[in-house]
Each structure stands twice: as C-alpha cells, then as structure tokens.
Motif scaffolding. Structure first.
Motif, PDB file in Angstrom:
ATOM      1  N   GLY A 204      48.385 -11.826 -50.294  1.00 16.89           N
ATOM      2  CA  GLY A 204      49.825 -11.718 -50.499  1.00 16.89           C
ATOM      3  C   GLY A 204      50.537 -11.204 -49.276  1.00 16.89           C
ATOM      4  N   PRO A 205      51.840 -10.973 -49.397  1.00 15.45           N
ATOM      5  CA  PRO A 205      52.631 -10.506 -48.256  1.00 15.45           C
ATOM      6  C   PRO A 205      52.377  -9.035 -47.943  1.00 15.45           C
ATOM      7  CG  PRO A 205      53.994 -10.616 -50.207  1.00 15.45           C
ATOM      8  CD  PRO A 205      52.663 -11.207 -50.581  1.00 15.45           C
ATOM      9  N   HIS A 206      52.636  -8.668 -46.717  1.00 18.83           N
ATOM     10  CA  HIS A 206      52.584  -7.280 -46.290  1.00 18.83           C
ATOM     11  C   HIS A 206      54.002  -6.707 -46.345  1.00 18.83           C
ATOM     12  CE1 HIS A 206      48.817  -5.582 -44.971  1.00 18.83           C
ATOM     13  NE2 HIS A 206      48.471  -6.674 -44.332  1.00 18.83           N
ATOM     14  N   VAL A 207      54.210  -5.659 -47.134  1.00 19.18           N
ATOM     15  CA  VAL A 207      55.471  -4.925 -47.138  1.00 19.18           C
ATOM     16  C   VAL A 207      55.191  -3.580 -46.482  1.00 19.18           C
ATOM     17  CG1 VAL A 207      57.345  -3.971 -48.517  1.00 19.18           C
ATOM     18  CG2 VAL A 207      56.204  -6.076 -49.252  1.00 19.18           C
ATOM     19  N   LEU A 208      55.647  -3.427 -45.248  1.00 21.45           N
ATOM     20  CA  LEU A 208      55.394  -2.204 -44.491  1.00 21.45           C
ATOM     21  C   LEU A 208      56.458  -1.164 -44.815  1.00 21.45           C
ATOM     22  CD1 LEU A 208      54.565  -3.763 -40.993  1.00 21.45           C
ATOM     23  CD2 LEU A 208      53.034  -3.359 -42.931  1.00 21.45           C
ATOM     24  N   THR A 209      56.025   0.062 -45.005  1.00 19.56           N
ATOM     25  CA  THR A 209      56.943   1.160 -45.313  1.00 19.56           C
ATOM     26  C   THR A 209      57.290   1.913 -44.036  1.00 19.56           C
ATOM     27  OG1 THR A 209      55.973   1.437 -47.504  1.00 19.56           O
ATOM     28  CG2 THR A 209      57.221   3.278 -46.624  1.00 19.56           C
ATOM     29  N   ALA A 210      58.603   2.082 -43.790  1.00 19.71           N
ATOM     30  CA  ALA A 210      59.078   2.806 -42.605  1.00 19.71           C
ATOM     31  C   ALA A 210      59.965   3.963 -43.036  1.00 19.71           C
ATOM     32  CB  ALA A 210      59.849   1.863 -41.679  1.00 19.71           C
ATOM     33  N   THR A 211      59.860   5.096 -42.332  1.00 18.78           N
ATOM     34  CA  THR A 211      60.668   6.267 -42.673  1.00 18.78           C
ATOM     35  C   THR A 211      61.470   6.752 -41.474  1.00 18.78           C
ATOM     36  OG1 THR A 211      59.035   7.963 -42.062  1.00 18.78           O
ATOM     37  CG2 THR A 211      58.852   7.002 -44.265  1.00 18.78           C
ATOM     38  N   ASP A 212      62.571   7.448 -41.780  1.00 16.99           N
ATOM     39  CA  ASP A 212      63.429   8.059 -40.767  1.00 16.99           C
ATOM     40  C   ASP A 212      64.248   9.129 -41.455  1.00 16.99           C
ATOM     41  OD1 ASP A 212      65.384   8.589 -38.672  1.00 16.99           O
ATOM     42  OD2 ASP A 212      64.907   6.620 -37.842  1.00 16.99           O
TER      43      ASP A 212
ATOM     44  N   ASP B 210      53.434   3.322 -43.344  1.00 20.05           N
ATOM     45  CA  ASP B 210      53.036   2.438 -42.248  1.00 20.05           C
ATOM     46  C   ASP B 210      53.696   2.777 -40.921  1.00 20.05           C
ATOM     47  OD1 ASP B 210      51.378   0.588 -43.871  1.00 20.05           O
ATOM     48  OD2 ASP B 210      53.286   0.196 -44.875  1.00 20.05           O
ATOM     49  N   MET B 211      54.997   3.060 -40.938  1.00 22.41           N
ATOM     50  CA  MET B 211      55.743   3.289 -39.707  1.00 22.41           C
ATOM     51  C   MET B 211      56.671   4.485 -39.874  1.00 22.41           C
ATOM     52  SD  MET B 211      56.848  -0.676 -38.938  1.00 22.41           S
ATOM     53  CE  MET B 211      57.867  -0.226 -37.519  1.00 22.41           C
ATOM     54  N   THR B 212      56.932   5.163 -38.774  1.00 18.89           N
ATOM     55  CA  THR B 212      57.901   6.249 -38.810  1.00 18.89           C
ATOM     56  C   THR B 212      58.526   6.433 -37.439  1.00 18.89           C
ATOM     57  OG1 THR B 212      58.279   8.565 -39.448  1.00 18.89           O
ATOM     58  CG2 THR B 212      56.224   8.085 -38.282  1.00 18.89           C
ATOM     59  N   ARG B 213      59.796   6.815 -37.457  1.00 20.17           N
ATOM     60  CA  ARG B 213      60.515   7.164 -36.231  1.00 20.17           C
ATOM     61  C   ARG B 213      60.663   8.672 -36.225  1.00 20.17           C
ATOM     62  NH1 ARG B 213      63.757  10.655 -34.668  1.00 20.17           N
ATOM     63  NH2 ARG B 213      64.519  10.502 -36.812  1.00 20.17           N
ATOM     64  N   VAL B 214      60.154   9.331 -35.180  1.00 16.90           N
ATOM     65  CA  VAL B 214      60.212  10.787 -35.120  1.00 16.90           C
ATOM     66  C   VAL B 214      60.683  11.239 -33.742  1.00 16.90           C
ATOM     67  CG1 VAL B 214      58.432  11.146 -36.873  1.00 16.90           C
ATOM     68  CG2 VAL B 214      57.778  10.977 -34.471  1.00 16.90           C
ATOM     69  N   TYR B 215      61.233  12.424 -33.714  1.00 19.55           N
ATOM     70  CA  TYR B 215      61.670  13.041 -32.477  1.00 19.55           C
ATOM     71  C   TYR B 215      60.447  13.490 -31.687  1.00 19.55           C
ATOM     72  CZ  TYR B 215      63.756  16.630 -29.507  1.00 19.55           C
ATOM     73  OH  TYR B 215      64.125  17.400 -28.442  1.00 19.55           O
ATOM     74  N   SER B 216      60.454  13.286 -30.382  1.00 17.97           N
ATOM     75  CA  SER B 216      59.269  13.584 -29.569  1.00 17.97           C
ATOM     76  C   SER B 216      58.884  15.060 -29.637  1.00 17.97           C
ATOM     77  CB  SER B 216      59.492  13.152 -28.120  1.00 17.97           C
ATOM     78  OG  SER B 216      60.686  13.696 -27.584  1.00 17.97           O
ATOM     79  N   GLY B 217      59.849  15.951 -29.855  1.00 17.99           N
ATOM     80  CA  GLY B 217      59.521  17.366 -29.958  1.00 17.99           C
ATOM     81  C   GLY B 217      58.597  17.681 -31.119  1.00 17.99           C
ATOM     82  N   ALA B 218      58.672  16.879 -32.181  1.00 20.92           N
ATOM     83  CA  ALA B 218      57.806  17.093 -33.343  1.00 20.92           C
ATOM     84  C   ALA B 218      56.368  16.671 -33.074  1.00 20.92           C
ATOM     85  CB  ALA B 218      58.348  16.331 -34.548  1.00 20.92           C
ATOM     86  N   LEU B 219      56.126  16.024 -31.939  1.00 17.56           N
ATOM     87  CA  LEU B 219      54.806  15.489 -31.609  1.00 17.56           C
ATOM     88  C   LEU B 219      54.078  16.332 -30.564  1.00 17.56           C
ATOM     89  CD1 LEU B 219      56.047  11.811 -31.311  1.00 17.56           C
ATOM     90  CD2 LEU B 219      54.448  12.609 -33.057  1.00 17.56           C
ATOM     91  N   ASN B 220      54.745  17.349 -30.027  1.00 18.60           N
ATOM     92  CA  ASN B 220      54.218  18.063 -28.864  1.00 18.60           C
ATOM     93  C   ASN B 220      52.838  18.668 -29.058  1.00 18.60           C
ATOM     94  OD1 ASN B 220      57.350  19.414 -27.467  1.00 18.60           O
ATOM     95  ND2 ASN B 220      56.504  17.348 -27.488  1.00 18.60           N
ATOM     96  N   ASN B 221      52.602  19.278 -30.205  1.00 18.42           N
ATOM     97  CA  ASN B 221      51.327  19.978 -30.394  1.00 18.42           C
ATOM     98  C   ASN B 221      50.161  19.009 -30.558  1.00 18.42           C
ATOM     99  OD1 ASN B 221      52.597  22.456 -30.228  1.00 18.42           O
ATOM    100  ND2 ASN B 221      52.827  22.684 -32.430  1.00 18.42           N
ATOM    101  N   ALA B 222      50.347  17.962 -31.352  1.00 20.79           N
ATOM    102  CA  ALA B 222      49.259  17.015 -31.611  1.00 20.79           C
ATOM    103  C   ALA B 222      49.061  16.028 -30.470  1.00 20.79           C
ATOM    104  CB  ALA B 222      49.533  16.260 -32.917  1.00 20.79           C
ATOM    105  N   PHE B 223      50.137  15.731 -29.739  1.00 17.73           N
ATOM    106  CA  PHE B 223      50.078  14.722 -28.678  1.00 17.73           C
ATOM    107  C   PHE B 223      50.696  15.329 -27.413  1.00 17.73           C
ATOM    108  CE2 PHE B 223      50.403  12.684 -32.808  1.00 17.73           C
ATOM    109  CZ  PHE B 223      49.272  11.874 -32.797  1.00 17.73           C
TER     110      PHE B 223
END
Length: 331
Positions: free
Chosen positions: A30-38, A91-104
C-alpha cells in the motif's frame, strides 16, 4: 483527530514491533503516509516547505508516498520529536539546531554566538559544504539529515526595557531553548537564563515568571509574544538554523526510487523555504511595529566581546573549530 497520547502509544508500539514483524505497509503493497512534526504554526515557512515536499512526493509517485503533518506542537516538544524519529515512532521532524547540540555535537558550530554575520552569510555557509558536513553527522544515531532551513537572526525581546548592551540584561530572567550554549551565553551577558519550551513562553511572560526571551522576529510574531513583550532589541546574537530530519528506518523502508526522490525534493525545498521566509519575515517586522512594539539597535560588538569566552571554549574541539573556520572563511 488523534490525540497526542494515543498517537505516541500507537507510534512507539509500531516502532518496537517493526523489527519483528516487518513493515505492514510494505507487506501490503500500500501507500506510504509519512508523519511529519513541527512546533510552529500551520503557515510558518518550515511547515509550508514540508507541505511542499509532501505535495511534490504525492504528485511524482502518483499518491504512493504522501506526508501527513502535525504542526503547532500537536505531538509534543522538539526534544520528544527527535527521540520519536530516532526510534521510528514518527517519520520526519523539523527541529531547531540548538535542540540537537548534545546528541549531535557538530550542530554546536551552527549555534555559537556571532559565528554568522548575516542571513546571507549563513545561507552561503550551508550551501557551500558546512551544511552537508553537519547533515552527514546524523546517520550515526538513527536519523538522516534532509535539509537545513533558515531561522533568522535571533534577538532579545522583553517586557521591561530596551536592551542595547549586555549590562541591560543584568538580573533579567530570559527564556532560552534547552541548550547548553544558550544557557551559558546568557550567563556571560549577565542575564538569568530560564530554559522553557516554546509553548510555555507566552504564559511565562504574562505571569512574570520570565522577563523576556530571544528568538527570530517571525516566531516573535506568530507566537504572539509581542502582546506581552513590548521591547525588541536587534542583538543578532545567533543565526542558528533549523534542521529537517527523517528516521533512518523510514528512509530505508522506502523503495530506492522513492528514497532518492525524497532526498532530492528535500534539498529543493530549501529554496522554497527561503522565499517564504523572506516574505514572512518582512510581514512580521511590519506587523509588530504597527502593534506598537518598540524596536532598537544594539551594540553588537559589545555582545560579541562578552561571548568570546564561550566561543573560545567550544573551539578547543578540533571538529568544531574546523567548521567554525570554514564558516568564517565565507563571511
């Protein structure tokens, strides 16, 4: 509408079951319905850019791959979205780069104070290799970096007085993202940094739990923080951008042609987002001025000097220093 608790329960359950059962979508053909958050509102440029990706994917695949968006923080905070994407609950998310500093850690180079001189400088650096280097660093922890979006010039706004130099921040409680860089930067400026989620800022201003915050003018307007904070100070202390991420599990589950289409469409969406950003930022600036917000310039050199100890400390990391030098070479 599915509420957040039901979505998270179903999504995490599916993510845990996937390695054992395989993808039911692929099994059924079937089709892929990707979930995106913001966390931003429905007409925010990043939300519109991901909507454009979904429309393009649907058109090019004959409806086989589509995107369902949950904007306005419907599925929680950015920190939660990052973990959900890593484990395949979304599946997808848009995040501020500051929220990624510790893990990445490579994202730290994008968040350092006064590393970028302007929006044009930030865009040039992202387009000429720095962005790709940061995006490539996500694959180590279950995510794939799709694109880097603008987040404008971050400046201070508050309910008490104009901020022209670091001394004007002394004693003020200022909301910052949950980011070590921003917390330490505010302390160097003499403020009392108060980490809060974006959705908690308006009530914090109204109840005087905080005196102000810092963000770009587009978010200042769309969040309606200007109704409670009547002073905007053009400090431009950060141009830290946003990052669009996709779960590595999701990407690997797509057909090879669909996978390449998503990667290519996401790259193309940067230009879409930038056009929307430029137009909406100008509209936001005019709207807050019309609403009576007092705007003032600031002593950028004084703020940059105050932030130097933080910059020097992070540059002791060779990987961060390499990216910093590449950014500054493009100034």
């Amino acid at each position: 509408m599915m509420n957040r608790r039901r979505f998270l329960g179903a999504g995490i359950g599916a993510a845990l079951a996937a390695p054992l059962l395989g993808s039911p979508v692929l099994a059924a053909g079937g089709p892929h319905v990707l979930t995106a958050t913001d966390v931003h509102v429905k007409d925010y440029p990043t939300v519109e850019a991901v909507r454009w990706i979904g429309e393009t994917m649907a058109r090019e695949t004959g409806g086989r791959v589509t995107i369902r968006q949950y904007h306005s923080g419907q599925l929680g905070r950015e920190s939660e979205a990052i973990d959900m994407a890593r484990f395949g609950a979304i599946d997808m998310t848009r995040v501020y780069s500051g929220a990624l500093n510790n893990a990445f850690p490579l994202t730290q180079a994008l968040c350092l104070p006064y590393v970028f001189d302007s929006v044009a400088h930030m865009r040039r650096a992202m387009d000429e290799g720095v962005g790709r280097a940061v995006l490539d660093g996500f694959a180590k922890r279950g995510l794939v970096g799709l694109a880097i979006y603008d987040s404008g010039a971050r400046c201070f706004y508050n309910a008490r007085r104009p901020i022209r130099a670091p001394a004007d921040l002394h004693g003020m409680k200022i909301r910052v993202p949950v980011s070590d860089i921003f917390i330490r930067m505010l302390r160097l400026f003499g403020a009392n940094p108060t980490p809060l989620a974006l959705g908690e800022v308006f009530s914090g201003l109204e109840t005087h739990m905080i005196d102000g915050a810092e963000n770009n003018i587009r978010s200042f307007h769309s969040s309606r923080h200007f109704e409670a904070a009547r002073y905007w100070s053009q400090t431009e202390h950060s141009y830290a951008p946003d990052v669009l991420l996709v779960s590595q599990r999701t990407l690997e589950a797509l057909r090879p042609a669909d996978r390449e289409l998503l990667l290519d469409t996401a790259r193309q969406s940067v230009a879409v987002m930038r056009r929307l950003w430029d137009a909406s930022e100008a509209e936001a600036r005019a709207a807050v001025s019309e609403a009576g917000v007092q705007r003032n310039d600031a002593d950028l050199a004084a703020f940059a000097r105050a932030a130097q100890p933080l910059l020097a400390e992070y540059r002791r990391d060779p990987a961060i220093d390499t990216l910093y030098r590449r950014i500054r070479d493009l100034a």
